[in-house]
Design a protein around this motif. Structure first.
Motif, PDB file in Angstrom:
ATOM      1  N   GLN A 385       1.282  -1.043   0.097  1.00  0.00           N
ATOM      2  CA  GLN A 385       0.257   0.101  -0.260  1.00  0.00           C
ATOM      3  C   GLN A 385       1.069   1.205  -0.362  1.00  0.00           C
ATOM      4  O   GLN A 385       1.049   2.132  -0.961  1.00  0.00           O
ATOM      5  N   PRO A 386       2.497   1.352   1.027  1.00  0.00           N
ATOM      6  CA  PRO A 386       2.911   2.558   1.186  1.00  0.00           C
ATOM      7  C   PRO A 386       3.322   2.686  -0.973  1.00  0.00           C
ATOM      8  O   PRO A 386       3.647   4.160  -1.263  1.00  0.00           O
ATOM      9  N   VAL A 387       3.762   1.496  -1.361  1.00  0.00           N
ATOM     10  CA  VAL A 387       4.482   1.265  -2.534  1.00  0.00           C
ATOM     11  C   VAL A 387       3.335   2.300  -3.172  1.00  0.00           C
ATOM     12  O   VAL A 387       3.870   3.016  -4.122  1.00  0.00           O
ATOM     13  N   LEU A 388       2.618   1.529  -3.390  1.00  0.00           N
ATOM     14  CA  LEU A 388       0.709   2.485  -4.331  1.00  0.00           C
ATOM     15  C   LEU A 388       1.016   3.626  -3.881  1.00  0.00           C
ATOM     16  O   LEU A 388       0.725   4.376  -5.104  1.00  0.00           O
ATOM     17  N   GLY A 389       0.940   3.843  -2.982  1.00  0.00           N
ATOM     18  CA  GLY A 389       0.108   5.294  -2.664  1.00  0.00           C
ATOM     19  C   GLY A 389       1.671   6.405  -3.067  1.00  0.00           C
ATOM     20  O   GLY A 389       1.334   7.264  -3.254  1.00  0.00           O
TER      21      GLY A 389
END
Length: 452
Positions: A385-389
């Motif tokens: 999730q942080p990477v995609l965010g």
């Protein structure tokens, strides 16, 4: 049925019921638990961030509190799975419901007191603990009880109906929570959630029984924990088809978490009005409706293929392709259709994945292994999730959808590796238990020809 299933039928389950009433009661209890759990959880999904901000937290602190919730799930996933395999699935469910009711009430009190961030972090970790008592335990309880009552239908049908029930509850709970918050205040949905959990505690205490499963109570808690953990590693990561299937979970779950929340602002962006909050809610409504359709279709699609991995592969590839298509689509209505297709595809995969995994795990280690599968999903959500965010910050939501499709596609090789092991569960059409020493091999000779 395997020899292990026959033993269960002759033991606590009381033998197969000629009219299937016992199996239907088990399914009814499972659907009731699914309905209550999802309804309680979804009451705050639409307002949780607003609630945290209203309590005086900054945006950074609000999302950090959510991160502590994920941390709690990650840390406690395996220990609570061991609880289910040593004290019993019913005991685990009751502990989880009690923990969630108490911590939800604490969340409300923190809001009233305008508490500092460290208090939110602690209670968020405890909320994660409450949810981990459910993961693995409820599905393990269902499969053991169905085996004990002589159920001979497909697990996909049961899990598919549960997906339908869960999505109906999610749709209703999310809408009601928002409406009630608007009519009263942001704290009332949390009190209602705690109240529903107390009701579910009573319902589970009356309806749940550990059929077809005997908790390991003879040894001390530490010895029993070590024994279950060793056996669970053997039947989890040490079991090749199980291992490869579980390694798909970080990708599919991580992408699923991100897409669920990112599709709301992405639809607003495509619509062209960032203040049209009803359009943002359309994404959640779409996915709930698509989940209902997918849950109904799952057993139908399963009957068209000889192997469960064929359905899982089809769903995984379709989901990845749809996410890539969302990345290049600039039309709002095309995006709406693609979101619906993604939701249906994901919901078809879920019951088949769960049925395949359950059929490969022995009863005594089932809850712990299922908890480890859930742990991998939580790890994937925390990492992906942080990477995609960040990709959304750099290139927009469309760019993040492209990378979501790439991450989703990374699950495909692991499905193929699980398929290559030719486990009997891949072609099973009825409730079975993973073979124990002395069991006869599962056969599939009577099945009609289907697509491989």
């Amino acid at each position: 049925m395997t020899a292990g299933a026959s033993d269960a039928n002759g033991g606590e389950g009381g033998g197969p019921s000629a009219d299937g009433r016992a199996a239907r009661r088990v399914q009814g209890t499972y659907y009731t638990l699914t309905l209550g759990n999802t309804l309680a959880a979804s009451f705050i999904w639409g307002i949780n961030t607003l609630f945290l901000l209203d309590a005086g937290l900054t945006n950074l602190e609000a999302f950090a509190a959510n991160a502590f919730f994920s941390l709690g799930m990650f840390v406690f996933e395996i220990p609570t799975g061991v609880v289910a395999d040593t004290l019993g699935r019913r005991a685990s469910y009751l502990l989880g419901t009690l923990t969630l009711a108490a911590t939800t009430a604490l969340y409300w009190m923190l809001w009233v007191w305008q508490s500092p961030f460290w208090a939110w972090a602690v209670v968020s970790v405890l909320l994660g603990l409450g949810f981990t008592f459910f993961s693995g335990a409820v599905d393990a309880w269902l499969v053991d009880a169905l085996t004990a009552t002589g159920y001979s239908g497909s697990l996909e049908a049961v899990f598919g109906r549960a997906v339908v029930v869960g999505n109906v509850a999610m749709l209703g709970g999310s809408v009601l929570g928002g409406v009630i918050a608007q009519l009263t205040n942001l704290g009332v949905p949390f009190l209602i959630r705690a109240g529903i959990l107390v009701v579910m505690l009573v319902v589970a205490a009356v309806l749940m029984r550990d059929l077809g499963f005997t908790p390991e109570r003879g040894a001390g808690p530490l010895k029993a924990t070590r024994t279950v953990l060793r056996a669970s590693i053997t039947h989890g990561l040490g079991n090749r088809p199980v291992r490869w299937l579980m390694l798909t979970t970080p990708f599919t779950t991580g992408v699923g978490f991100y897409a669920f929340y990112a599709l709301q602002p992405y639809l607003l962006e495509l619509w062209g009005d960032e203040g049209a909050y009803s359009i943002a809610g359309l994404a959640a409504a779409l996915l709930s409706g698509a989940g209902i359709v997918g849950g109904l279709l799952a057993p139908v699609v399963r009957r068209r293929f000889r192997k469960r991995t064929s359905v899982i592969l089809l769903s995984t590839i379709t989901s990845a392709a749809v996410l890539v298509a969302l990345a290049v689509s600039a039309n709002f209505w095309v995006a709406v259709v693609l979101i619906a297709v993604w939701g249906v595809s994901s919901s078809i995969d879920d019951p088949v994945h769960r049925a395949y995994l359950n059929d490969m795990i022995p009863s005594k280690q089932r809850a712990t292994v299922l908890s480890f599968d859930s742990l991998l999903g939580s790890a994937g959500g925390a990492a992906i999730q942080p990477v995609l965010g960040r990709t959304a910050d750099l290139g927009g939501y469309g760019f993040s959808m492209l990378w979501s499709g790439v991450f989703q596609a990374l699950a495909v090789p692991f499905v193929l590796l699980s398929r290559a092991q030719h486990d009997p569960a891949d072609t099973a059409r009825e409730v079975t238990s993973a073979p124990q020493p002395g069991d006869e091999p599962t056969t599939d000779a009577a099945l009609p020809p289907t697509v491989d």
